[in-house]
Design a protein around this motif. Sequence first.
Motif, PDB file in Angstrom:
ATOM      1  N   GLU A   3      -1.005  12.322  -2.040  1.00 49.18           N
ATOM      2  CA  GLU A   3      -0.398  11.030  -1.689  1.00 49.18           C
ATOM      3  C   GLU A   3       0.229  11.063  -0.297  1.00 49.18           C
ATOM      4  OE1 GLU A   3      -0.822   8.294  -3.350  1.00 49.18           O
ATOM      5  OE2 GLU A   3      -2.004   9.437  -4.805  1.00 49.18           O
ATOM      6  N   ALA A   4       0.744  12.220   0.101  1.00 50.44           N
ATOM      7  CA  ALA A   4       1.278  12.354   1.460  1.00 50.44           C
ATOM      8  C   ALA A   4       0.169  12.183   2.492  1.00 50.44           C
ATOM      9  CB  ALA A   4       1.976  13.705   1.627  1.00 50.44           C
ATOM     10  N   ASP A   5      -1.002  12.783   2.196  1.00 44.50           N
ATOM     11  CA  ASP A   5      -2.157  12.592   3.090  1.00 44.50           C
ATOM     12  C   ASP A   5      -2.556  11.118   3.161  1.00 44.50           C
ATOM     13  OD1 ASP A   5      -2.264  15.264   3.675  1.00 44.50           O
ATOM     14  OD2 ASP A   5      -3.802  15.726   2.159  1.00 44.50           O
ATOM     15  N   VAL A  24       2.394  19.400  -7.154  1.00 40.13           N
ATOM     16  CA  VAL A  24       2.254  19.727  -5.725  1.00 40.13           C
ATOM     17  C   VAL A  24       0.974  19.132  -5.164  1.00 40.13           C
ATOM     18  CG1 VAL A  24       1.904  21.610  -4.089  1.00 40.13           C
ATOM     19  CG2 VAL A  24       3.683  21.790  -5.842  1.00 40.13           C
ATOM     20  N   GLN A  25      -0.133  19.242  -5.912  1.00 40.65           N
ATOM     21  CA  GLN A  25      -1.400  18.670  -5.444  1.00 40.65           C
ATOM     22  C   GLN A  25      -1.314  17.136  -5.330  1.00 40.65           C
ATOM     23  OE1 GLN A  25      -4.449  20.038  -8.131  1.00 40.65           O
ATOM     24  NE2 GLN A  25      -4.284  22.186  -7.478  1.00 40.65           N
ATOM     25  N   ALA A  26      -0.676  16.516  -6.318  1.00 43.35           N
ATOM     26  CA  ALA A  26      -0.547  15.050  -6.283  1.00 43.35           C
ATOM     27  C   ALA A  26       0.316  14.603  -5.109  1.00 43.35           C
ATOM     28  CB  ALA A  26       0.041  14.554  -7.603  1.00 43.35           C
ATOM     29  N   GLU A  56       0.816  -1.204   0.000  1.00 41.91           N
ATOM     30  CA  GLU A  56       0.000   0.000   0.000  1.00 41.91           C
ATOM     31  C   GLU A  56       0.854   1.259   0.000  1.00 41.91           C
ATOM     32  OE1 GLU A  56      -3.289   0.310  -0.259  1.00 41.91           O
ATOM     33  OE2 GLU A  56      -3.395  -1.847  -0.563  1.00 41.91           O
ATOM     34  N   LEU A  57       1.985   1.224   0.686  1.00 43.04           N
ATOM     35  CA  LEU A  57       2.858   2.394   0.724  1.00 43.04           C
ATOM     36  C   LEU A  57       3.668   2.544  -0.557  1.00 43.04           C
ATOM     37  CD1 LEU A  57       4.183   2.169   4.399  1.00 43.04           C
ATOM     38  CD2 LEU A  57       2.705   3.944   3.465  1.00 43.04           C
ATOM     39  N   SER A  91       5.765   5.698  -4.988  1.00 39.14           N
ATOM     40  CA  SER A  91       6.124   5.739  -6.413  1.00 39.14           C
ATOM     41  C   SER A  91       5.569   6.993  -7.086  1.00 39.14           C
ATOM     42  CB  SER A  91       5.605   4.490  -7.127  1.00 39.14           C
ATOM     43  OG  SER A  91       6.191   3.327  -6.574  1.00 39.14           O
ATOM     44  N   ILE A  92       4.339   7.347  -6.712  1.00 39.58           N
ATOM     45  CA  ILE A  92       3.727   8.538  -7.298  1.00 39.58           C
ATOM     46  C   ILE A  92       4.491   9.790  -6.884  1.00 39.58           C
ATOM     47  CG2 ILE A  92       1.645   9.969  -7.295  1.00 39.58           C
ATOM     48  CD1 ILE A  92       0.013   7.398  -7.031  1.00 39.58           C
TER      49      ILE A  92
END
Length: 448
Positions: free
Chosen positions: A278-280, A272-274, A242-243, A248-249
Amino acid sequence: MKLSTKIRLFSSLFMLVLVLLVNTAIYYLFYNMSLNAEKAELTDQTNEITEALNESPNIAKSDLLKAYLPTDGMVRIIGKDGEFLIPTLTKDQEFTELPFTFSKKQTAGVIELSNQADFLTISKPIIWENGEVATLQVYKQLVAHSESMETLFYVLAVASVIVLIPTIIAGTFLSRFILKPIKSLTGTMKENITDAKWKKINLENRSRDELYEMEETFNVMIEYLKDNFERQETFVSDASHELKTPISIVKSYAQLLKRRGQDNPELLNESVQAVDSEADRMQKLVEQMLLLAKNQENETYSKLDIIQLTRETVDQFKGAYDRELTFEAEAEKIMVNGNHDQLQQVFYILIDNALKYSDEAVNVYVLRRQSEVQVKVQDYGQGIPQEEAEKIFDRFYRMDKSRSRDLGGTGLGLAIAKAIMEKHKGQLTVSSESGNGSIFSITLSTID
């Protein structure tokens, strides 16, 4: 020292001590019985000699005493001054060296010799010819008695050996019988360690004794460890998987920014949005995994109103989402014993899922059922196929992974809710049909 050696040594020593005690008791009992019999016989003989001396005063004392002389013995008449009133009568001159004593009362004693059989002596006072008191002392060598005791000693010694041999053999078989399952258990443990297997012990055709219980407990423990190990492996594998995608993104967008981001504002904003999204996702995944990891910790339980807690949670979602969300309760207050934060987490998960997977209204009901309370969260979304109804509570399981990822799902929410309910000794169930929505129900025991 090995346990088998200890068992054989203990059983042999125990039996040896027991045999020695019994044989010693038998030996001394027989010794006293035989000696008392000899003493009674010599006492009777001494009394006969005394009567003969009293009834035949005219017969020469030496001649009379010769008739009563024991075969393996001696007769003495001792005066008060310690002199012999007649010559010592004996068939063996070596007996004359035996000690003597003057006594005015009847006594009996044993003279112990080192190189031959002991002597039994009976001393009895008599009236001599001159009217003075003399001592008649009769000696008898205990030849038969000594031979009998020697024979008894050898018989008891042989009997002891005969008893000890089966004891040693029995101890050997007993140690093998006891140690066989222990060795099997040890071997299985070593095999599990060296070969990383989950081997269990075969319990067929075994008597249900304490060793059987030990082996059965070992098998249960192995099954428990195997299950937990496999769950841990699955958890780590799934978490890594899952991580891997968000990482990767993030990495792809970082490399893209490095190549073309400075000259392309639109690409910069998209990246930046992506990355932020993904960080969230990773943060939420890590938080949920930590929550699962802390599930076994001791938490504080207290009395709380389940209706108030459910209403507060629903109100929080109403303020955050522009969605139709209804709440109904059959009572004003229903008390349960639980952890406030954990139960609220369950409601968050169920309501959040209902809002994610349904575009229509979501209904929350609190129902009183005798000594239990049910909280139901109903949505009118895509529903859950019957064959997947039980799998949705597994960690990282998602029916439609692409849609779940778009909606921000991690596949851990329902697993966390299930774990919390099990900790509260409650139930979390689902009733659903594909295309007709779902009803998630939690059941808890009420308190007064």
